[in-house]
Enzyme design. Structure first.
Site, PDB file in Angstrom:
ATOM      1  N   GLY A  32       0.827  -1.217   0.000  1.00 40.76           N
ATOM      2  CA  GLY A  32       0.000   0.000   0.000  1.00 40.76           C
ATOM      3  C   GLY A  32       0.855   1.257   0.000  1.00 40.76           C
ATOM      4  N   SER A 123      -2.110 -13.495  -4.596  1.00 41.73           N
ATOM      5  CA  SER A 123      -0.731 -13.926  -4.362  1.00 41.73           C
ATOM      6  C   SER A 123      -0.449 -15.155  -5.221  1.00 41.73           C
ATOM      7  CB  SER A 123      -0.575 -14.273  -2.883  1.00 41.73           C
ATOM      8  OG  SER A 123       0.532 -15.133  -2.703  1.00 41.73           O
ATOM      9  N   SER A 124       0.834 -15.390  -5.489  1.00 40.58           N
ATOM     10  CA  SER A 124       1.203 -16.561  -6.299  1.00 40.58           C
ATOM     11  C   SER A 124       0.885 -17.881  -5.588  1.00 40.58           C
ATOM     12  CB  SER A 124       2.694 -16.509  -6.654  1.00 40.58           C
ATOM     13  OG  SER A 124       3.478 -16.427  -5.482  1.00 40.58           O
ATOM     14  N   CYS A 125       0.580 -17.820  -4.281  1.00 38.45           N
ATOM     15  CA  CYS A 125       0.271 -19.063  -3.565  1.00 38.45           C
ATOM     16  C   CYS A 125      -1.123 -19.588  -3.894  1.00 38.45           C
ATOM     17  CB  CYS A 125       0.425 -18.885  -2.066  1.00 38.45           C
ATOM     18  SG  CYS A 125      -0.873 -17.890  -1.367  1.00 38.45           S
ATOM     19  N   TYR A 152      -4.757 -19.158   3.519  1.00 40.60           N
ATOM     20  CA  TYR A 152      -4.579 -17.840   2.891  1.00 40.60           C
ATOM     21  C   TYR A 152      -4.916 -17.933   1.398  1.00 40.60           C
ATOM     22  CZ  TYR A 152      -1.397 -13.940   1.381  1.00 40.60           C
ATOM     23  OH  TYR A 152      -0.818 -12.829   0.841  1.00 40.60           O
ATOM     24  N   LYS A 156      -7.698 -15.918  -0.897  1.00 47.05           N
ATOM     25  CA  LYS A 156      -7.310 -15.141  -2.083  1.00 47.05           C
ATOM     26  C   LYS A 156      -8.059 -15.630  -3.327  1.00 47.05           C
ATOM     27  CE  LYS A 156      -4.357 -12.284  -0.272  1.00 47.05           C
ATOM     28  NZ  LYS A 156      -4.662 -10.842  -0.290  1.00 47.05           N
ATOM     29  N   THR A 180       3.932 -12.002  -7.207  1.00 47.90           N
ATOM     30  CA  THR A 180       4.844 -13.008  -6.693  1.00 47.90           C
ATOM     31  C   THR A 180       5.385 -12.538  -5.328  1.00 47.90           C
ATOM     32  OG1 THR A 180       6.767 -14.322  -7.288  1.00 47.90           O
ATOM     33  CG2 THR A 180       6.893 -11.974  -7.811  1.00 47.90           C
ATOM     34  N   HIS A 195       8.370 -12.639   5.743  1.00 48.89           N
ATOM     35  CA  HIS A 195       8.805 -13.448   4.597  1.00 48.89           C
ATOM     36  C   HIS A 195      10.330 -13.631   4.642  1.00 48.89           C
ATOM     37  CE1 HIS A 195       4.852 -12.043   2.990  1.00 48.89           C
ATOM     38  NE2 HIS A 195       4.806 -13.305   2.628  1.00 48.89           N
TER      39      HIS A 195
HETATM   40  N1  LIG Z   1       4.427  -9.211   0.825  1.00 38.68           N
HETATM   41  C1  LIG Z   1       4.408 -10.094  -0.170  1.00 38.68           C
HETATM   42  O1  LIG Z   1       5.410 -10.768  -0.472  1.00 38.68           O
HETATM   43  C2  LIG Z   1       3.148 -10.287  -0.976  1.00 38.68           C
HETATM   44  C3  LIG Z   1       1.970  -9.587  -0.732  1.00 38.68           C
HETATM   45  N2  LIG Z   1       0.861  -9.815  -1.510  1.00 38.68           N
HETATM   46  C4  LIG Z   1      -0.414  -9.132  -1.264  1.00 38.68           C
HETATM   47  O2  LIG Z   1      -0.262  -7.731  -1.245  1.00 38.68           O
HETATM   48  C5  LIG Z   1      -1.187  -7.151  -0.325  1.00 38.68           C
HETATM   49  C6  LIG Z   1      -0.436  -6.278   0.657  1.00 38.68           C
HETATM   50  O3  LIG Z   1       0.530  -7.058   1.347  1.00 38.68           O
HETATM   51  P1  LIG Z   1       1.725  -6.376   2.187  1.00 38.68           P
HETATM   52  O4  LIG Z   1       1.783  -4.938   1.870  1.00 38.68           O
HETATM   53  O5  LIG Z   1       2.898  -7.240   2.009  1.00 38.68           O
HETATM   54  O6  LIG Z   1       1.200  -6.584   3.667  1.00 38.68           O
HETATM   55  P2  LIG Z   1       1.528  -5.681   4.951  1.00 38.68           P
HETATM   56  O7  LIG Z   1       1.302  -6.561   6.133  1.00 38.68           O
HETATM   57  O8  LIG Z   1       2.823  -4.990   4.797  1.00 38.68           O
HETATM   58  O9  LIG Z   1       0.386  -4.576   4.892  1.00 38.68           O
HETATM   59  C7  LIG Z   1      -0.956  -4.918   5.044  1.00 38.68           C
HETATM   60  C8  LIG Z   1      -1.703  -3.678   5.476  1.00 38.68           C
HETATM   61  O10 LIG Z   1      -3.078  -4.030   5.693  1.00 38.68           O
HETATM   62  C9  LIG Z   1      -3.492  -3.436   6.926  1.00 38.68           C
HETATM   63  N3  LIG Z   1      -4.553  -4.215   7.562  1.00 38.68           N
HETATM   64  C10 LIG Z   1      -4.480  -5.513   7.947  1.00 38.68           C
HETATM   65  N4  LIG Z   1      -5.641  -5.859   8.530  1.00 38.68           N
HETATM   66  C11 LIG Z   1      -6.438  -4.766   8.515  1.00 38.68           C
HETATM   67  C12 LIG Z   1      -7.755  -4.497   8.974  1.00 38.68           C
HETATM   68  N5  LIG Z   1      -8.490  -5.434   9.588  1.00 38.68           N
HETATM   69  N6  LIG Z   1      -8.250  -3.256   8.780  1.00 38.68           N
HETATM   70  C13 LIG Z   1      -7.511  -2.307   8.196  1.00 38.68           C
HETATM   71  N7  LIG Z   1      -6.270  -2.488   7.728  1.00 38.68           N
HETATM   72  C14 LIG Z   1      -5.743  -3.713   7.899  1.00 38.68           C
HETATM   73  C15 LIG Z   1      -2.249  -3.450   7.785  1.00 38.68           C
HETATM   74  O11 LIG Z   1      -2.363  -2.541   8.840  1.00 38.68           O
HETATM   75  P3  LIG Z   1      -1.797  -2.983  10.292  1.00 38.68           P
HETATM   76  O12 LIG Z   1      -0.362  -3.368  10.046  1.00 38.68           O
HETATM   77  O13 LIG Z   1      -1.986  -1.753  11.113  1.00 38.68           O
HETATM   78  O14 LIG Z   1      -2.637  -4.145  10.707  1.00 38.68           O
HETATM   79  C16 LIG Z   1      -1.179  -3.054   6.760  1.00 38.68           C
HETATM   80  O15 LIG Z   1      -1.102  -1.671   6.609  1.00 38.68           O
HETATM   81  C17 LIG Z   1      -1.917  -8.314   0.346  1.00 38.68           C
HETATM   82  O16 LIG Z   1      -3.150  -8.530  -0.288  1.00 38.68           O
HETATM   83  C18 LIG Z   1      -0.996  -9.485   0.100  1.00 38.68           C
HETATM   84  O17 LIG Z   1      -1.718 -10.689   0.040  1.00 38.68           O
HETATM   85  C19 LIG Z   1       0.893 -10.709  -2.544  1.00 38.68           C
HETATM   86  C20 LIG Z   1       2.024 -11.421  -2.830  1.00 38.68           C
HETATM   87  C21 LIG Z   1       3.228 -11.271  -2.058  1.00 38.68           C
HETATM   88  C1  LIG Z   2       4.382 -14.543  -0.764  1.00 34.27           C
HETATM   89  C2  LIG Z   2       4.040 -15.890  -0.214  1.00 34.27           C
HETATM   90  O1  LIG Z   2       4.827 -16.164   0.930  1.00 34.27           O
HETATM   91  C3  LIG Z   2       4.556 -17.355   1.646  1.00 34.27           C
HETATM   92  O2  LIG Z   2       5.114 -18.443   0.988  1.00 34.27           O
HETATM   93  P1  LIG Z   2       6.668 -18.680   0.865  1.00 34.27           P
HETATM   94  O3  LIG Z   2       7.129 -18.212  -0.461  1.00 34.27           O
HETATM   95  O4  LIG Z   2       6.936 -20.109   1.179  1.00 34.27           O
HETATM   96  O5  LIG Z   2       7.199 -17.693   1.978  1.00 34.27           O
HETATM   97  P2  LIG Z   2       8.476 -17.326   2.825  1.00 34.27           P
HETATM   98  O6  LIG Z   2       9.038 -16.093   2.276  1.00 34.27           O
HETATM   99  O7  LIG Z   2       8.089 -17.296   4.246  1.00 34.27           O
HETATM  100  O8  LIG Z   2       9.498 -18.570   2.660  1.00 34.27           O
HETATM  101  C4  LIG Z   2      10.159 -18.854   1.461  1.00 34.27           C
HETATM  102  C5  LIG Z   2      11.184 -19.925   1.678  1.00 34.27           C
HETATM  103  O9  LIG Z   2      12.267 -19.375   2.436  1.00 34.27           O
HETATM  104  C6  LIG Z   2      12.622 -20.267   3.492  1.00 34.27           C
HETATM  105  N1  LIG Z   2      13.238 -19.512   4.590  1.00 34.27           N
HETATM  106  C7  LIG Z   2      14.535 -19.635   4.979  1.00 34.27           C
HETATM  107  N2  LIG Z   2      14.778 -18.877   6.050  1.00 34.27           N
HETATM  108  C8  LIG Z   2      13.615 -18.231   6.324  1.00 34.27           C
HETATM  109  C9  LIG Z   2      13.256 -17.297   7.320  1.00 34.27           C
HETATM  110  O10 LIG Z   2      14.048 -16.918   8.164  1.00 34.27           O
HETATM  111  N3  LIG Z   2      11.983 -16.826   7.289  1.00 34.27           N
HETATM  112  C10 LIG Z   2      11.070 -17.236   6.340  1.00 34.27           C
HETATM  113  N4  LIG Z   2       9.827 -16.697   6.355  1.00 34.27           N
HETATM  114  N5  LIG Z   2      11.387 -18.157   5.401  1.00 34.27           N
HETATM  115  C11 LIG Z   2      12.644 -18.640   5.399  1.00 34.27           C
HETATM  116  C12 LIG Z   2      11.309 -20.936   3.843  1.00 34.27           C
HETATM  117  O11 LIG Z   2      11.511 -22.125   4.578  1.00 34.27           O
HETATM  118  C13 LIG Z   2      10.707 -21.162   2.443  1.00 34.27           C
HETATM  119  O12 LIG Z   2      11.279 -22.302   1.859  1.00 34.27           O
HETATM  120  C14 LIG Z   2       3.089 -17.663   1.793  1.00 34.27           C
HETATM  121  O13 LIG Z   2       2.946 -18.289   3.044  1.00 34.27           O
HETATM  122  C15 LIG Z   2       2.268 -16.527   1.466  1.00 34.27           C
HETATM  123  O14 LIG Z   2       2.440 -15.477   2.378  1.00 34.27           O
HETATM  124  C16 LIG Z   2       2.605 -15.982   0.125  1.00 34.27           C
HETATM  125  O15 LIG Z   2       1.753 -15.673  -0.655  1.00 34.27           O
END
Ligand SMILES: NC(=O)C1=CN([C@@H]2O[C@H](COP(=O)(O)OP(=O)(O)OC[C@H]3O[C@@H](n4cnc5c(N)ncnc54)[C@H](OP(=O)(O)O)[C@@H]3O)[C@@H](O)[C@H]2O)C=CC1
Ligand SMILES: C[C@H]1O[C@H](OP(=O)(O)OP(=O)(O)OC[C@H]2O[C@@H](n3cnc4c(=O)[nH]c(N)nc43)[C@H](O)[C@@H]2O)[C@@H](O)[C@@H](O)C1=O
Length: 328
Positions: A32, A123-125, A152, A156, A180, A195
């Site tokens: 965001g 998400s790619s998951c 999750y 999604k 991704t 992550h």
């Molecule tokens: N990070 C990644 O690797 C990936 C992310 N995405 C998707 O991108 C989107 C954003 O993810 P990302 O930015 O990483 O997540 P973050 O956790 O960094 O941010 C999520 C935001 O949503 C807010 N939020 C959560 N719950 C509520 C609620 N009940 N009411 C209002 N606000 C809320 C959080 O606020 P607060 O922290 O105050 O709760 C935070 O600002 C998600 O849909 C996620 O699935 C997809 C693929 C990969």
């Molecule tokens: C974006 C995607 O992210 C999640 O899936 P994921 O890709 O498996 O996420 P990850 O980043 O947590 O792990 C990637 C790999 O990395 C390894 N790994 C090593 N060392 C650490 C470590 O220290 N922390 C974490 N988290 N992983 C570790 C870990 O064991 C795994 O093999 C979804 O649940 C879901 O949230 C989603 O959509």
């Protein structure tokens, strides 16, 4: 008439409406905040932003009254319960329940109160654990999910389907992007719930600061992951808002995959840690590989710009200035 075939309807009007009211949900998160930066850079002047404590998106009545009074024109839904493999595995009820609530409330109220277009982020998951690689959009719902994040993923998938159903029944312009694994500034650096990339950045940084000999990395190191810098993702989101109005969701990736071992070596180098890596094989690997097929988005005219190496260096600089220095 809404496109239900998957062929692309280009609208191109979003970029012309710089003063239209845009609600970016989750504006303080990784995604965001990057979208807000991108929209502001592009000259958008009328963003409506609410923190979690100002508007809890799991509350149907609060979301409903927010849309009734604010009447945004566009919505980008980047609020969700998000976390890495450990968090997904440990809090399955939160990951399915909170995400279903947030997206159902926002999508329904946005439709009801006349929002012109909504972008939902999945998400790619969402794809099967053993999907063909690179994973095309058509692989959705063709096989069993990866157990560590199926709760999750199901939420999604429901979000994608909800956008498609509202398009079919109401000819409403709701689209879905499937990013991704992302990283960049404002990421979550929690030691367990984050992550892999921010988790390792923090662990290597702390090991270097404490002169530790080794750093523990989870799993076998063999899983492959595709990483995209969040500024590229934000650029793609704005592109999709402007250029895509199709029925099918769209993959958003970098097209580049690395093993977790290669990632760990890269982060170690960027941080400057000199010790060794120790693999904790009691921790789950998760899905073995999830490289997305990004050709659909490329054919629409969008490609990423930030390499993993540059993105890592930039993110570490941000981490030093904004996380480490804030603590001192
Ligand atoms: N990070 C990644 O690797 C990936 C992310 N995405 C998707 O991108 C989107 C954003 O993810 P990302 O930015 O990483 O997540 P973050 O956790 O960094 O941010 C999520 C935001 O949503 C807010 N939020 C959560 N719950 C509520 C609620 N009940 N009411 C209002 N606000 C809320 C959080 O606020 P607060 O922290 O105050 O709760 C935070 O600002 C998600 O849909 C996620 O699935 C997809 C693929 C990969
Ligand atoms: C974006 C995607 O992210 C999640 O899936 P994921 O890709 O498996 O996420 P990850 O980043 O947590 O792990 C990637 C790999 O990395 C390894 N790994 C090593 N060392 C650490 C470590 O220290 N922390 C974490 N988290 N992983 C570790 C870990 O064991 C795994 O093999 C979804 O649940 C879901 O949230 C989603 O959509």
């Amino acid at each position: 008439m809404a496109d239900t075939t998957g062929s692309e309807m280009k609208s191109g009007s979003f970029m012309l409406e710089k003063s239209a009211k845009i609600f970016v949900a989750g504006h303080r998160g990784l995604v965001g905040s990057a979208i807000v930066r991108k929209l502001q850079d592009q000259g958008f002047t009328n963003l409506v932003l609410r923190t979690h404590s100002e508007l809890d998106l799991t509350s149907q009545s609060d979301v409903e009254s927010f849309f009734a009074t604010q009447k945004p024109v566009y919505v980008i839904l980047a609020a969700a319960k998000v976390g890495g493999i450990h968090a997904n595995n440990t809090y399955p009820a939160d990951f399915i329940g909170v995400n279903l609530q947030i997206q159902t409330n926002v999508i329904h109220s946005a439709y009801k109160h006349g929002v012109k277009k909504l972008l939902f982020l999945g998400s790619s998951c969402i794809y099967p654990k053993f999907a063909p690689q690179p994973i095309p959009e058509s692989a959705l719902l063709t096989g069993p999910l990866e157990p560590t994040n199926e709760w999750y993923a199901i939420a999604k998938i429901a979000g994608i389907k909800m956008c498609q159903a509202y398009r079919l029944q109401h000819q409403w312009d709701a689209i879905s992007g499937m990013p991704t694994n992302l990283y960049g500034q404002n990421d979550n650096f929690h030691p367990e719930n984050s992550h892999v990339l921010p988790a390792l950045m923090r662990r290597f940084h702390e090991a270097k600061a404490n002169n530790a000999d080794e750093v523990v990395v989870w799993g076998s190191g063999s899983p492959l992951r595709e990483f995209l810098h969040v500024d590229d993702l934000a650029d793609a989101c704005v592109f999709l808002m402007d250029q895509y109005s199709g029925f099918e969701h769209v993959n958003v990736g970098s097209g580049v995959e690395v093993t977790i071992k290669e990632l760990a070596e890269l982060v170690k180098e960027v941080v400057g840690f000199k010790g060794k890596l120790v693999w904790d094989c009691t921790k789950p690997d998760g899905t073995p590989r999830k490289l997305m097929d990004n050709s659909k988005l490329a054919s629409l005219g969008w490609t990423p710009k930030i390499s993993l190496k540059d993105g890592l260096s930039q993110t570490y600089e941000w981490y030093l200035e904004n996380v480490v220095q804030q603590k001192q």
